[in-house]
Design an enzyme around this catalytic site. Structure first.
Site, PDB file in Angstrom:
ATOM      1  N   GLU A 303       9.433   9.419  40.924  1.00  0.00           N
ATOM      2  CA  GLU A 303      10.088   8.099  40.791  1.00  0.00           C
ATOM      3  C   GLU A 303       9.246   7.155  39.946  1.00  0.00           C
ATOM      4  O   GLU A 303       9.760   6.316  39.229  1.00  0.00           O
ATOM      5  CB  GLU A 303      10.307   7.385  42.130  1.00  0.00           C
ATOM      6  CG  GLU A 303      10.526   8.200  43.359  1.00  0.00           C
ATOM      7  CD  GLU A 303       9.232   8.655  43.997  1.00  0.00           C
ATOM      8  OE1 GLU A 303       8.170   8.536  43.357  1.00  0.00           O
ATOM      9  OE2 GLU A 303       9.290   9.168  45.125  1.00  0.00           O
ATOM     10  N   ASP A 345       2.187  -3.084   0.571  1.00  0.00           N
ATOM     11  CA  ASP A 345       1.992  -4.053  -0.511  1.00  0.00           C
ATOM     12  C   ASP A 345       0.549  -3.983  -0.964  1.00  0.00           C
ATOM     13  O   ASP A 345      -0.301  -3.489  -0.238  1.00  0.00           O
ATOM     14  CB  ASP A 345       2.164  -5.477   0.035  1.00  0.00           C
ATOM     15  CG  ASP A 345       3.609  -5.821   0.260  1.00  0.00           C
ATOM     16  OD1 ASP A 345       4.460  -5.205  -0.377  1.00  0.00           O
ATOM     17  OD2 ASP A 345       3.852  -6.718   1.080  1.00  0.00           O
TER      18      ASP A 345
HETATM   19  P1  ATP Z   1       2.606  -7.613  -3.687  1.00  0.00           P
HETATM   20  O1  ATP Z   1       4.021  -7.138  -3.766  1.00  0.00           O
HETATM   21  O2  ATP Z   1       1.641  -6.503  -3.724  1.00  0.00           O
HETATM   22  O3  ATP Z   1       2.344  -8.590  -2.613  1.00  0.00           O
HETATM   23  P2  ATP Z   1       2.784  -9.680  -5.676  1.00  0.00           P
HETATM   24  O4  ATP Z   1       2.311 -10.841  -4.914  1.00  0.00           O
HETATM   25  O5  ATP Z   1       2.324  -9.565  -7.076  1.00  0.00           O
HETATM   26  O6  ATP Z   1       2.350  -8.313  -5.079  1.00  0.00           O
HETATM   27  P3  ATP Z   1       5.377 -10.821  -5.805  1.00  0.00           P
HETATM   28  O7  ATP Z   1       5.034 -11.923  -4.879  1.00  0.00           O
HETATM   29  O8  ATP Z   1       6.714 -10.190  -5.745  1.00  0.00           O
HETATM   30  O9  ATP Z   1       4.358  -9.646  -5.633  1.00  0.00           O
HETATM   31  O10 ATP Z   1       5.136 -11.377  -7.259  1.00  0.00           O
HETATM   32  C1  ATP Z   1       5.643 -10.740  -8.409  1.00  0.00           C
HETATM   33  C2  ATP Z   1       5.040 -11.337  -9.652  1.00  0.00           C
HETATM   34  O11 ATP Z   1       5.447 -12.696  -9.765  1.00  0.00           O
HETATM   35  C3  ATP Z   1       3.528 -11.393  -9.664  1.00  0.00           C
HETATM   36  O12 ATP Z   1       2.979 -10.218 -10.155  1.00  0.00           O
HETATM   37  C4  ATP Z   1       3.228 -12.555 -10.571  1.00  0.00           C
HETATM   38  O13 ATP Z   1       3.262 -12.154 -11.921  1.00  0.00           O
HETATM   39  C5  ATP Z   1       4.398 -13.473 -10.317  1.00  0.00           C
HETATM   40  N1  ATP Z   1       4.021 -14.507  -9.350  1.00  0.00           N
HETATM   41  C6  ATP Z   1       3.478 -14.338  -8.127  1.00  0.00           C
HETATM   42  N2  ATP Z   1       3.301 -15.494  -7.521  1.00  0.00           N
HETATM   43  C7  ATP Z   1       3.727 -16.456  -8.350  1.00  0.00           C
HETATM   44  C8  ATP Z   1       3.823 -17.889  -8.291  1.00  0.00           C
HETATM   45  N3  ATP Z   1       3.433 -18.562  -7.199  1.00  0.00           N
HETATM   46  N4  ATP Z   1       4.311 -18.544  -9.336  1.00  0.00           N
HETATM   47  C9  ATP Z   1       4.737 -17.869 -10.413  1.00  0.00           C
HETATM   48  N5  ATP Z   1       4.679 -16.546 -10.530  1.00  0.00           N
HETATM   49  C10 ATP Z   1       4.189 -15.825  -9.528  1.00  0.00           C
END
Ligand code: ATP
Length: 926
Positions: A303, A345
């Site tokens: 149980e 990621d």
């Molecule tokens: P991960 O997926 O590994 O977390 P990541 O942060 O690069 O990586 P995303 O957040 O999707 O992934 O960002 C995609 C892309 O957008 C980045 O590679 C960058 O070139 C651009 N990016 C990220 N943050 C910003 C922001 N705050 N302003 C403008 N462009 C950005």
């Protein structure tokens, strides 16, 4: 809310959504600046905590009572009462002792059950509390983060993309704010929200100036004043109709329940046979026979098993929490053990997410940036020589203006709020003495799909020839930004963006990325109309340049990735970053760059090609959230069980579809956390490895005690059953002379069951994980808790216990001609052999005897209790005699026989099944 309408005091005001904002402020005695901390405290006392109560919570008393609400327990009590009642008949003697002992043992059993259930319940409640979201509110005029349960009416709250709305609130401001109200209205498309008033008759779904608890901001941002909290909110009103979202019944538990039922049927059949034999061969009275049957059933049916499974999982989830992994759903503790692929990621999970801009490209030249961390001290150098930062002002200013990060006011150490990428860009600007404080006219937010963001500010860009007029500042993934430019800054002038210049930028981008830098592109243009179409604003831009930032891998990540491989777990990196950066960092951490592909390439593949690609590719770059789901599905369709990480709003579908959805606790949005099974409190990949290791350890523990309990029960029942059979045939006279006519009396059986199922089983759940958990391959999905090996082991152990136990019993009986001595021998043998058995199961998982001090304690207590029963006056109640040294010697011999036979059988079995033994299973899986 409408509560107030019926209130005479407020006869003139209508509902929160249709009143004027001033009216709302008046009613709430608050304003745009929110409340003081003292006032918030006072209101918390007045309105209570901002939580939704779902259903009745279980009181400890009802939990305790529930332990006895079991059919078998009812039967046992009935039988005990009957044995008392029958005693009152003329010529019979009432059996007070048995009745009292049975009651006491039942209570003790109930207490154990209660402790198990109560602890499981407490752990679950603690987990629920830990996973409640935070809210950002204004208190004393400052932005502070508080637990959502501490929000009160009159608070001004801040909402950002991905936040859970903490309470019902009226909007004060909004920028592209959209909320997902599916939980409330069932409508799955998100709703655009903006301040204003709405019609008094507007249904909930059309009150666009209100945001509601239990919904999420999926886009944009806004501020709002809280109007209702807790059970007074809209969701509070329907809380009773809400189904508890958590599925608390885990696959293990279902399996164990099923098994329990099956065992139940078997037991009924056995009990029937035992009763029949007793009736036909012995002089036992009907009440005794009834009591025996029921006791046997109590001893045989496990149980407590489902409760122990829950407890072990709950204890396991506590261990996981110590390792920074918050488990949101209990069944996941099991799934963790079977994960064979991690899709992770990069930014922040594999890397530190402490970014620093290291290199700039502006006007055709490359600059190095010095300085560490968040300190604004640093130089801009070209070919080793410091240059005047003013030269780079347009690029750096663009980064500062198009930026949502903020420096913490009045902080002594440098401290920033916001996305690390943006913080890095802001710090780089600060090194040139620039900040982003300009009036914002418009904002087009960043999203992983757009990969760029734009801010229109009332500030010229400072480029030669540019007007001092409102200007759009854009930053984003270089190729995305470049695509929208038609001019570029070159040699100090704004020039046409020729193919050649475009190529030069792309080459520079690749060079930055090849050095593992994360690269952003920057651009700007003057705009006439800040409210124009977003696409028009983000076009015909002037490309300003690149900023490359370093985001070093986390220190133990290399080792953790290698550990996962060793444990048969594939690790795949899926990142939004560009291919070159991803491969450079990936190689550094130990990923295979071979075949690395982008999200766009993934989208081009046929299903069959994708299925093939995901078998070997370890790096996917420039991946958008929708690609994540595609990649996940393909891996799952290849038959793998996947843990997938995510942080953004759009990661929710991937997190939900993964076998284990892992959200980031620090960086993750509330939406991602709600869609996940596990929240990493430190965002660290290493924690995933640790959680999987713990998950495997927990699964081992479940197996250990399922094996232990079932084999113990099997032994107890078989001993009684076979004992009655053999006894009736071999020793009819000795048996007939005792009314129980059993190898064990009901009280003894209950005692054996209590001491073995009680403390030791409980302590087994606290066993540490084996050292080699990460040296085996993952458990197969279809691998049940009780596989054939374990089943065989349970039955052979049960059979061995029966053979050796009964040999001891009948040997004792034939030597002493005293049934009580024989019963005492068997009784003690069973209790002690169970203790040895625990250790023999544990040793198969390479557990040292002393590695679980709870267990050592439990075993010692159990043995002490047994000695107490034998050697104190208690023995009278149990109807046993103190054992002589000769008796102990016999028990010792039986022990040896058992151990030798056990070893022989295991060896034999190992040899016959060695070929198809799974490589991942523990060396001598039971
Ligand atoms: P991960 O997926 O590994 O977390 P990541 O942060 O690069 O990586 P995303 O957040 O999707 O992934 O960002 C995609 C892309 O957008 C980045 O590679 C960058 O070139 C651009 N990016 C990220 N943050 C910003 C922001 N705050 N302003 C403008 N462009 C950005």
């Amino acid at each position: 809310m409408e509560r107030l309408e019926s209130d005479d005091r407020e006869a003139t005001v209508t509902s929160w959504h249709s009143a004027s904002l001033d009216g709302v402020f008046d009613r709430l005695e608050t304003d745009e600046d929110g409340l003081t901390a003292d006032e918030a405290e006072r209101r918390r006392d007045e309105y209570g905590r901002n939580v939704i109560r779902r259903g009745e919570s279980v009181s400890p008393l009802s939990l305790f009572v529930a332990q006895f609400q079991d059919f078998l327990v009812y039967l046992l009590v009935l039988a005990a009462l009957l044995s008392l009642g029958v005693g009152l008949l003329p010529g019979e003697e009432p059996n007070y002792v048995d009745a009292t002992l049975i009651t006491l043992i039942l209570v003790a059993n109930g207490v154990f059950g209660f402790v198990q259930d109560y602890r499981a319940e407490q752990s679950m409640a603690a987990l629920r509390k830990l996973s409640s979201p935070d809210a950002t509110v204004l208190r004393d005029g400052e932005k502070v983060t508080v637990d959502a349960s501490a929000v009160v009416p009159g608070d001004v709250v801040f909402l950002e993309q991905g936040d859970a709305v903490p309470a019902d609130a009226r909007l004060l401001s909004a920028t592209n704010l959209e909320t997902d109200e599916a939980a409330l209205t069932g409508e799955s498309t998100s709703v655009s929200k903006e301040p204003g008033t709405t019609d008094p008759d507007a249904p909930l779904a059309e009150r666009t100036n209100m945001v509601y608890m239990n919904t999420n901001a999926v886009k944009g941002r806004g501020t709002a004043v809280v109007v209702e909290t807790g059970m007074d909110t809209e969701v509070g009103g329907i809380a009773t109709q809400l189904r508890e979202a958590e599925d608390t019944e885990t696959p293990f538990q279902r399996e164990v329940d099923r098994l329990g039922r099956r065992i139940g049927y078997g037991v009924v059949a056995l009990v029937f046979l035992v009763t029949l034999i007793q009736l036909s061969f012995t002089s036992a009275g009907p009440i005794t026979i009834l009591l025996t049957g029921i006791t046997l059933a109590v001893a045989a049916v496990p149980e407590g098993l489902p409760a122990v499974v829950t407890l072990t999982l709950a204890l396991g989830s506590r261990k996981l929490l110590d390792r920074n992994a918050l488990v949101r759903r209990l069944p996941v503790v099991e799934s963790l053990g079977s994960v064979d692929t991690i899709v992770t990621d990069k930014t922040g999970t594999l890397t530190e997410s402490r970014m620093t801009v290291r290199r700039l490209s502006f006007g055709g030249a490359t600059y190095e940036v010095t300085g560490t961390g968040l300190e604004p001290d640093g130089e801009f150098r070209r070919d080793g020589e410091a240059v005047d930062p003013d030269r780079l002002a347009p690029l750096l200013r663009c980064g500062a203006v198009c930026n949502d990060a903020e420096r913490a006011p009045d902080s002594e150490d440098e401290e920033y709020y916001g996305d690390p990428t943006e913080v890095a860009v802001l710090v780089a600007a600060a090194k040139a003495g620039l900040d982003g404080d300009h009036e914002r006219l418009r904002e087009i937010p960043f999203s992983s799909e757009r990969k760029r963001m734009t801010v229109v500010a009332d500030e010229g860009c400072g480029l030669p020839g540019a007007a001092d007029a409102p200007t759009a500042y854009v930053k984003g993934a270089p190729e995305t930004v470049l695509e929208r430019c038609d001019r570029i800054v070159a040699d100090g002038e704004v020039r046409e963006l020729t193919d050649e210049r475009r190529q030069a930028v792309l080459d520079e981008n690749r060079a930055f990325a090849g050095d593992a830098l994360r690269v952003l592109g920057f651009a700007c243009r003057t705009v006439e109309d800040a409210d124009a179409d977003a696409d028009a604003i983000e076009n015909d831009l002037v490309f300003l340049g690149l900023q490359g930032m370093l985001d070093p891998p986390r220190s133990e990540v290399r080792e953790a990735v290698a550990d996962c491989r060793r444990a048969g777990i594939r690790v795949v990196m899926v990142t939004g970053d560009n291919l070159a950066t991803a491969t450079a960092i990936g190689e550094d951490i130990g990923f295979d760059p071979e075949g690395a592909m982008t999200g766009a390439e993934v989208a081009e593949l046929s299903d069959a090609e994708l299925a093939e690609a995901v078998r070997s590719v370890e790096i996917f770059a420039r991946v958008e959230p929708e690609h994540k789901v595609t990649i996940l599905r393909a891996i799952q369709e290849n038959g793998h069980r996947v843990a997938m990480t995510g942080d953004g709003v759009n990661d929710a579908p991937a997190l939900r579809n993964a076998d284990v959805g892992v959200a980031m606790g620090v960086r993750g949005t509330d939406v991602a956390k709600q869609a996940s099974d596990v929240v990493l409190q430190d965002d660290n990949f290493v924690t995933i490895r640790d959680a999987i290791a713990e998950g495997r350890g927990i699964f081992d523990n479940v197996r250990k005690f399922v094996n232990y309990l079932l084999s113990a029960n099997a032994g107890e029942v078989l001993v009684v059953f076979v004992g009655v059979l053999v006894g009736a045939v071999l020793f009819p006279r000795a048996f007939a002379s005792r009314s129980e006519a059993l190898v064990l009396t009901p009280v003894m059986l209950l005692w054996v069951n209590l001491v073995t199922d009680g403390l030791p089983a409980l302590a087994l759940g606290a066993d540490p994980k084996a050292d080699d958990v990460l040296d085996r391959s993952p458990r197969g999905d279809d691998e049940p808790v009780i596989d054939t090996r374990m089943m065989v082991s349970i039955l052979t152990i049960g059979a061995l216990m029966t053979v050796t136990g009964l040999a001891l019993f009948f040997f004792g009986l034939s030597r002493t001609r005293d049934l009580v001595v024989a019963q005492s021998l068997l009784f003690t043998f069973l209790v002690t052999i169970e203790m040895v058995r625990i250790q023999s199961i544990r040793s198969r998982y390479d557990q040292e005897f002393f590695s679980n001090r709870w267990l050592v304690g439990a075993i010692l207590v159990t043995l002490a209790l047994q000695l107490l029963v034998l050697y104190t006056p208690l023995h009278v109640f149990f109807d046993v005699v103190p054992l002589s040294p000769r008796g102990w010697t016999w028990i010792g011999v039986a022990f040896l026989a058992f151990l030798v036979a056990d070893a022989l059988v295991s060896r034999l079995y190992d040899r016959t099944v060695a070929d198809d033994r799974r490589p991942g299973s523990p060396r001598h899986e039971d």
